[in-house]
Design a protein around this motif. Structure first.
Motif, mmCIF file in Angstrom:
data_model
loop_
_atom_site.group_PDB
_atom_site.id
_atom_site.type_symbol
_atom_site.label_atom_id
_atom_site.label_comp_id
_atom_site.label_asym_id
_atom_site.label_seq_id
_atom_site.Cartn_x
_atom_site.Cartn_y
_atom_site.Cartn_z
ATOM 1 N N THR A 270 36.769 2.401 -17.148
ATOM 2 C CA THR A 270 36.017 1.236 -17.633
ATOM 3 C C THR A 270 34.859 0.924 -16.704
ATOM 4 O OG1 THR A 270 38.028 0.330 -18.620
ATOM 5 C CG2 THR A 270 36.197 -1.191 -18.284
ATOM 6 N N ILE A 271 35.113 0.947 -15.412
ATOM 7 C CA ILE A 271 34.054 0.666 -14.428
ATOM 8 C C ILE A 271 32.947 1.710 -14.528
ATOM 9 C CG2 ILE A 271 33.538 0.648 -11.956
ATOM 10 C CD1 ILE A 271 36.314 -0.661 -11.568
ATOM 11 N N ARG B 217 32.156 3.563 -17.118
ATOM 12 C CA ARG B 217 31.392 3.359 -18.358
ATOM 13 C C ARG B 217 30.399 2.206 -18.212
ATOM 14 N NH1 ARG B 217 35.606 2.114 -21.664
ATOM 15 N NH2 ARG B 217 37.146 3.579 -20.939
ATOM 16 N N GLU B 218 30.852 1.120 -17.573
ATOM 17 C CA GLU B 218 29.975 -0.030 -17.359
ATOM 18 C C GLU B 218 28.805 0.342 -16.448
ATOM 19 O OE1 GLU B 218 28.363 -3.731 -17.658
ATOM 20 O OE2 GLU B 218 30.022 -2.937 -18.837
ATOM 21 N N LEU B 219 29.090 1.084 -15.391
ATOM 22 C CA LEU B 219 28.012 1.519 -14.495
ATOM 23 C C LEU B 219 27.025 2.424 -15.226
ATOM 24 C CD1 LEU B 219 29.880 2.263 -11.148
ATOM 25 C CD2 LEU B 219 28.202 0.477 -11.574
ATOM 26 N N ASP B 220 27.539 3.322 -16.050
ATOM 27 C CA ASP B 220 26.668 4.211 -16.818
ATOM 28 C C ASP B 220 25.771 3.400 -17.746
ATOM 29 O OD1 ASP B 220 25.745 6.773 -17.562
ATOM 30 O OD2 ASP B 220 27.015 6.715 -19.361
ATOM 31 N N HIS B 221 26.346 2.397 -18.391
ATOM 32 C CA HIS B 221 25.566 1.532 -19.283
ATOM 33 C C HIS B 221 24.476 0.797 -18.493
ATOM 34 C CE1 HIS B 221 24.560 -1.249 -22.471
ATOM 35 N NE2 HIS B 221 24.847 -2.267 -21.675
ATOM 36 N N ARG B 222 24.849 0.278 -17.333
ATOM 37 C CA ARG B 222 23.866 -0.455 -16.515
ATOM 38 C C ARG B 222 22.758 0.465 -16.013
ATOM 39 N NH1 ARG B 222 27.185 -4.908 -12.933
ATOM 40 N NH2 ARG B 222 28.151 -5.939 -14.715
#
Length: 87
Positions: free
Chosen positions: A60-61, A63-68
């Protein structure tokens, strides 16, 4: 074998008592071994579940970093495009 005296009765009683005590000891040892086995299996299941939860959290982290990072990359490209227009 003929039982003739009180000492023979005492010997037979001691033999029976020792046998009963040994059997009870074996039963308690087996019960303790099974309880320990169950405890170890339970501990292993907890560790495995914790590992899976950590893995899910990391995914999850990431994926969130990739999105950011994708959002930051778009912003940088926009800034570059605006900068190149002004020159």
């Amino acid at each position: 074998m003929k039982i003739e005296s009180a000492t023979d009765y005492i010997a037979i009683g001691s033999l029976l008592l020792a046998t009963a005590t040994s059997l009870a000891g074996v039963a308690l040892w087996y019960a303790k071994a099974e309880k320990r086995k169950y405890g170890l299996e339970r501990d292993f299941a907890h560790i495995k579940r914790n590992y899976e939860q950590i893995e899910q959290s990391l995914n999850t982290i990431f994926r969130e970093l990739d999105h950011r990072f994708d959002a930051i990359e778009k912003d940088i490209l926009e800034i570059k495009a605006n900068f190149n227009k002004k020159q």
